[in-house]
Design a protein around this motif. Structure first.
Motif, PDB file in Angstrom:
ATOM      1  N   LEU A 269     -24.231 -42.823  26.442  1.00  0.00           N
ATOM      2  CA  LEU A 269     -23.432 -42.046  25.502  1.00  0.00           C
ATOM      3  C   LEU A 269     -22.291 -42.904  24.964  1.00  0.00           C
ATOM      4  O   LEU A 269     -21.688 -43.690  25.692  1.00  0.00           O
ATOM      5  N   CYS A 271     -18.782 -42.192  22.773  1.00  0.00           N
ATOM      6  CA  CYS A 271     -17.907 -41.104  22.319  1.00  0.00           C
ATOM      7  C   CYS A 271     -16.750 -41.673  21.507  1.00  0.00           C
ATOM      8  O   CYS A 271     -15.979 -42.494  22.018  1.00  0.00           O
ATOM      9  N   ASN A 301     -17.750 -32.891  27.055  1.00  0.00           N
ATOM     10  CA  ASN A 301     -18.894 -32.567  27.889  1.00  0.00           C
ATOM     11  C   ASN A 301     -19.833 -33.773  27.914  1.00  0.00           C
ATOM     12  O   ASN A 301     -19.603 -34.775  27.234  1.00  0.00           O
ATOM     13  N   TYR A 302     -20.912 -33.671  28.699  1.00  0.00           N
ATOM     14  CA  TYR A 302     -21.793 -34.819  28.841  1.00  0.00           C
ATOM     15  C   TYR A 302     -22.791 -34.948  27.686  1.00  0.00           C
ATOM     16  O   TYR A 302     -23.691 -35.778  27.738  1.00  0.00           O
ATOM     17  N   GLN A 303     -22.594 -34.136  26.642  1.00  0.00           N
ATOM     18  CA  GLN A 303     -23.336 -34.325  25.398  1.00  0.00           C
ATOM     19  C   GLN A 303     -22.504 -35.089  24.371  1.00  0.00           C
ATOM     20  O   GLN A 303     -22.938 -35.298  23.236  1.00  0.00           O
ATOM     21  N   GLU A 305     -19.465 -34.077  23.190  1.00  0.00           N
ATOM     22  CA  GLU A 305     -18.697 -33.178  22.333  1.00  0.00           C
ATOM     23  C   GLU A 305     -17.316 -32.948  22.934  1.00  0.00           C
ATOM     24  O   GLU A 305     -17.174 -32.799  24.163  1.00  0.00           O
TER      25      GLU A 305
END
Length: 1124
Positions: A269, A271, A301-303, A305
């Motif tokens: 990910l 971010c 969050n772990y997405q 967002e």
């Protein structure tokens, strides 16, 4: 001042005569928060070299439990708790505290409300910087060894008991580290994740095989960041590694097992959300928390967002973060010296909803044009068809209240709740009609034909002492006519309307009122208009009302649609300007500029007004006249203010619009408690708040939208107040007073690069600092402060009244009067009242100049580097002597200003460009002449190290004569006569101080970029015979001067002469040094390391005999006490 003989000074310098003992002790230290750690129900913070322990229990009055210096001259950058299998006796816990090259092991005992600490293993200084520390398991109850990640990519095994490094291993990657993270509880299993200078993460184990040079090969190299890596975190339960970088990003890496990471390591990910560098990252079970240089704390969050964003710290960055998952709290520490607690647990919108009412329907006529909340459960909507509908938010049902085609296409609706119960509504039409009706019985309504033109505005206000079933309605028509109607609604009687008065607004293009309120006495009406003006109208007194009752005359009664006029001479409908309209008794025209006044309120004995200019103002009424005390801007970007809410804890909440969002802003904590994307303020909207429930209704895209919340806004908890968001540039002591508890409190002002001046109170007994008020009128950095000592009056009540000047960038000067008095109700014990007196900017003066096309325009980027105040003759101003302000300017000039307090003006009266380079410092002094007169002198210092002495007596006298003659403007004069110059230093003079001795001489002390201190002794005597020593015949000459070269290792930024024969200096080398003045030398007495980096200013004041308080400011602030 008594100067010791040269012989004794030489003997003292050789150590034959000892100096009297001197001590310097730190009383208060404010530095950036660089480390945070959760220990049980306490938060441990690193503040410079100090460890501070805060209680996390809710409702704790004093969160700070203890503060102790532990790391000597190093700043704390890490705190690691040793995890024990069984809790320590009495709640004891062991902490490893490190920073720079320093390390210390401390045991804290946390029992009830007391916190005690013991140094378990003494302070140790290593050969390299410590980036991380990991406790290692041992055979004893107290582990004696720790693993240390060092700055050159090595790991050391350190024995705390023996205070020595048992072993140190190095990686093949030879580089400097920007971050490091150790994993493993035993030495053979320790793995280091290093953030290198090459923007990579390097993973290696200390027990791995080494090459011939004894260096260990990395297990993995991870690349992807475009900048250096500042923080690393590893979550073993998810086998995820997180990194925060200079490239503003967070990256998550799937490393699986650090003992055998995959090749290559996948990036899970990326971010992006921070606006600047990301300083730190923490991995939780469900969330990721990061803090950055943009002063934001983001929860992800772990997405990838952003689920929550916390902003409230001042300035340019958050340095530390700690998370208490069980409490659902995030703790952040900033460069502003503040610590705040944020709640992230329960990120769902329980108790909050955004509901679209779907108004458009065949059963309802027209489109919504105006919306008003009756209470938190009911609202009214007026349509362009002249219909009024009610909506119940509980039953979700619409109901038609009334319909009148006379009010179509122009929707003006106002609602008021009576104190005795019941709801009154008022509608205005484009043809001058006003309909007033009770909500429960609209049929009892009255139609009033008040104006020939349209009704511009309506507003309800309750008058103090008014009948509980009555309320005042104010209606604005054409020609600036403002009608005051008293509306009464008794349950058993018909609706009655009485015209009380006809007011006349001041002439302007948009001539109608926008808001009204009564003063607490009920004798005056406060009104704001669309032009931005604020005015005060006189109302009928209770005696007049009693006379009207006995005579039966004086009021205008309206029954049904008939108009009866007795006493006021009004003919309805009113055409144009009313001939008998009553004008305001006090008017401040254009107070909120052309954008209009949006609200007025009375609270705590003061008047508050808001406007669309982004500011709210505090006023008071003196002798039936409005007086502006101060102007405040809540935050940058909040340009449309609509109202103020005063909470029970004394804080102020601002309602307004920030771009397309409706915002509820907390002025004390600097955070948005509520933000709703409604589309902006150019729409009908309504907001109400009852206890913890709040409702906001607005019209958007032809429909009505309602936001509801049944929970109180969960704002932040401030564990430690912030001072400034950027570097402090100046500090000025105002005075010391005794509180109602007979505690000594020192008051001083601080200025900063964040454009703010803070007035703070330092409690000597508890060594605590409390902010009294903040001044945000400057549009650029504040560079200099000055207090008028001659105007500081300590009265019998213990109060202080003084004048404060602030100056800085964009050639701006502000002047305020401070009123300080004891107050037993506040935490600081001091009540501060601020009155803005005058301001001056060179670009504004340029715009007012005649024939300015013939002159060279002043540089708008001119900065005032230093200011000082001179009290002139006591003949012109009844409030005291004339006050002159001298300013050192970056454009090479010295400017002299005159303050006229009654006129609230600062006049530029003289200037000189003698130095032809940036003038850094300026000081003034006044000497008595032999004939009983007084002569005024000025000392200026520039970047060439030169001190220039000026005689400005003639300029002062000329300005005095101009004030006596009451001229409108003083012609710009020359500064005065340049008496002589002294080449005191080889480069810029950063500090300058003048003090009169007991013998009538003047000591001039200066400090320079070259690290030297220069002392000059001046004599003023106009009766002396002109000789070679008397230059220019002005009776001022140099008795002696001398320098102390290399007094400091860097530029000297502050010098202060102390009675009787001492000098205090501070430098960028972070040394505060006390010197003793000799006949022609400075002798060293003592010195202390200051924990404030980039020291910019020094201020001192006397506390008792041979004892002084001093304040050093720069990257923080330190208050010290010096005793001799």
């Amino acid at each position: 001042m008594s100067l010791l003989p040269c012989v004794r000074e030489e003997e003292r310098a050789r150590g034959l005569i000892p100096h009297p003992p001197a001590t310097m002790e730190t009383e208060l230290l404010l530095t950036p928060i660089t480390a945070l750690e959760i220990v049980g129900d306490h938060l441990v913070a690193g503040e410079g070299p100090n460890i501070a322990v805060y209680s996390l229990e809710p409702g704790t009055i004093r969160s700070l439990k203890c503060c102790k210096p532990v790391l000597r001259n190093y700043n704390i950058h890490g705190i690691k708790e040793q995890q024990k299998p069984t809790p320590g006796v009495g709640g004891a816990t062991t902490l490893a505290i490190f920073g720079g090259k320093g390390l210390v092991i401390v045991e804290f005992s946390l029992q009830d409300s007391t916190v005690t600490s013991v140094e378990l293993f003494p302070f140790c200084e290593l050969h390299d910087w410590i980036w991380d520390l990991q406790w290692l398991e041992g055979s004893g109850e107290i582990p004696s060894c720790v693993a240390l990640a060092l700055g050159h990519n090595s790991v050391a095994l350190y024995d705390c008991v023996g205070q020595k490094i048992l072993r140190e291993v190095h990686c093949q990657e030879k580089c400097i580290l920007y971050s490091a993270h150790l994993v493993g509880s035993e030495w053979d299993s320790v793995v280091l994740v290093a953030g290198t200078v090459f923007n990579q993460l390097v993973i290696w184990g200390v027990a791995d095989s080494a090459d011939d040079a004894g260096r260990i090969k990395p297990r993995s190299r991870i690349g992807g960041h475009q900048g250096v890596i500042f923080s690393i975190c590893y979550l073993e339960s998810k086998s995820i590694l997180a990194s925060a970088s200079d490239d503003r990003s967070l990256r998550l890496w799937g490393v699986s097992d650090l003992q055998a990471p995959p090749d290559p390591v996948p990036c899970l990910l990326v971010c992006y959300g921070h606006l600047s560098r990301v300083w730190s990252v923490q991995l939780l079970n469900n969330y990721i928390v990061s803090v950055g240089e943009d002063s934001a704390c983001l929860v992800w969050n772990y997405q990838g967002e952003i689920v929550q964003s916390f902003k409230g710290h001042k300035g340019r960055g958050l340095r530390a973060v700690a998370v208490h998952e069980a409490r659902g709290c995030v703790f952040t520490g900033g460069a502003d010296s503040g610590i705040r607690c944020w709640h992230f647990k329960g990120l769902t919108t329980d108790g909050r909803s955004l509901l679209q009412l779907n108004f458009l329907s065949p059963q309802r006529k027209g489109s919504p044009r105006a919306v008003k909340l009756v209470d938190a459960r009911r609202l009214l909507v007026m349509t362009d068809a002249g219909a009024v509908y009610s909506y119940d938010l509980t039953s979700k049902a619409w109901a038609l209240i009334l319909e009148d085609s006379a009010y179509r296409s122009y929707s003006l609706l106002e609602v008021s709740e009576l104190a005795g119960g019941g709801i009154l509504c008022a509608m205005g039409s484009i043809s001058g009609q006003v309909k007033i009706f009770p909500l429960l019985n609209p049929a009892q309504g009255k139609d009033l034909n008040l104006f020939e033109g349209k009704v511009h505005s309506l507003s309800w206000s309750s008058r103090p002492g008014q009948d509980l079933s009555a309320c005042s309605l104010f209606a604005s028509g054409s020609g600036g006519v403002l009608l005051w109607l008293e509306v009464s609604c008794h349950p058993l009687d018909a609706l009655t309307v009485v015209v009380k008065q006809c007011f006349l607004l001041p002439p302007c293009k948009q001539r109608w009122h926008t808001c009204t309120t009564y003063l607490p006495s009920g004798e005056f009406l406060l009104c704001g208009d669309r032009r931005g003006s604020l005015m005060l109208f006189g109302c009928r007194t209770p005696l007049d009302l009693e006379q009207d009752k006995t005579s039966g005359r004086g009021n205008v009664g309206i029954s049904g649609s008939a108009m009866v006029c007795n006493g006021l001479g009004l003919d309805f409908p009113i055409r144009g300007e009313a001939p008998h309209g009553k004008g305001p008794v006090s008017l401040i025209f254009g107070l909120h500029r052309k954008t209009g006044v949006t609200s007025v309120a009375c609270h705590g004995g003061f008047i508050y007004s808001t406007g669309r200019d982004g500011c709210y103002r505090q006023l008071q009424v003196l002798g039936e006249q409005l007086q502006v005390l101060r102007k405040q801007k809540p935050c940058k970007g909040l340009e449309w203010l609509e109202g103020l809410h005063f909470s029970s804890d004394g804080s102020v909440w601002v309602l307004g619009f920030h771009a397309a969002h409706f915002v509820l802003w907390h002025t004390n904590t600097g955070e948005a408690l509520l933000s709703i994307p409604c589309g902006g303020g150019h729409r009908s909207w309504s907001y109400t708040r009852r206890l913890s429930a709040e409702t906001f209704a607005y019209i958007k895209s032809g429909d009505v939208v309602v936001y509801q919340s049944t929970e109180a806004p969960r704002g932040q908890r401030v564990l430690k107040e912030s001072l400034h968001g950027r570097e402090l540039t100046c500090v000025c002591h105002i005075g010391t007073l005794k509180t109602s508890r007979q505690e000594a409190v020192s008051i001083f002002a601080t200025g900063s690069e964040d454009n703010v001046v803070n007035i703070v109170a330092f409690g000597v007994q508890f060594q605590a600092l409390t902010q009294l008020t903040a001044i945000g009128d400057h549009i650029s950095s504040v560079r200099a402060l000055a207090i008028v000592e001659s105007c500081t009056v300590q009265q019998e009540s213990g109060s202080i009244s003084s004048l404060l000047f602030s100056a800085g960038g964009r050639a701006q000067i502000e002047c305020y009067r401070l009123q300080l008095s004891p107050d037993h109700g506040s935490s600081s014990g001091v009540l501060c009242q601020l009155i803005h007196l005058a301001s001056h900017r060179l670009d504004e003066q340029w715009d007012r100049m005649k024939n300015r096309h013939k002159l060279i325009k002043m540089d708008p980027e001119t900065r005032y580097m230093s200011i000082t105040v001179l009290a002139g003759p006591e003949v012109a101003e009844p409030s005291g002597p004339l006050l002159f302000l001298a300013a050192a300017c970056s454009d090479g000039s010295i400017r002299l200003f005159l303050l006229l307090e009654r006129a609230q003006k600062l006049w530029l009266v003289a200037e000189s460009f003698h130095h032809q380079r940036c003038v850094l410092k300026v000081q003034v002094f006044t000497g008595n002449t032999a004939d009983g007169g007084r002569r005024h002198f000025l000392v200026s210092a520039a970047t060439d190290g030169c001190l220039a002495f000026w005689d400005i007596t003639a300029t002062i006298d000329c300005a005095q004569e101009a004030v006596k003659a009451e001229v409108r403007e003083i012609k710009l004069q020359a500064l005065g006569t340049l008496v002589f110059t002294i080449q005191a230093h080889s480069c810029g003079v950063n500090s300058l101080h003048v003090q009169e001795t007991a013998s009538g001489h003047f000591l001039v002390a200066s400090g320079s970029d070259d690290g030297s201190i220069h002392i000059c002794v001046i004599e003023v005597n106009a009766g002396s015979i002109v000789s070679q020593q008397t230059i220019g015949g002005h009776g001022i000459h140099v008795l002696r001067n001398f320098s102390r070269h290399c007094a400091h290792a860097a530029q000297v930024t502050g010098v202060r002469l102390l009675h009787p024969d001492y000098l205090l200096s501070v430098s960028v080398d972070q040394r505060l040094t006390l010197w003793r003045l000799g006949e022609d030398s400075l002798s060293f007495v003592c010195s202390k390391f200051c924990h404030v980096a980039d020291a910019a200013a020094l201020e001192c004041w006397n506390s008792e005999q041979r004892s002084w308080y001093s304040v050093v400011c720069g990257q923080g602030m330190e208050v010290l006490r010096c005793k001799v």
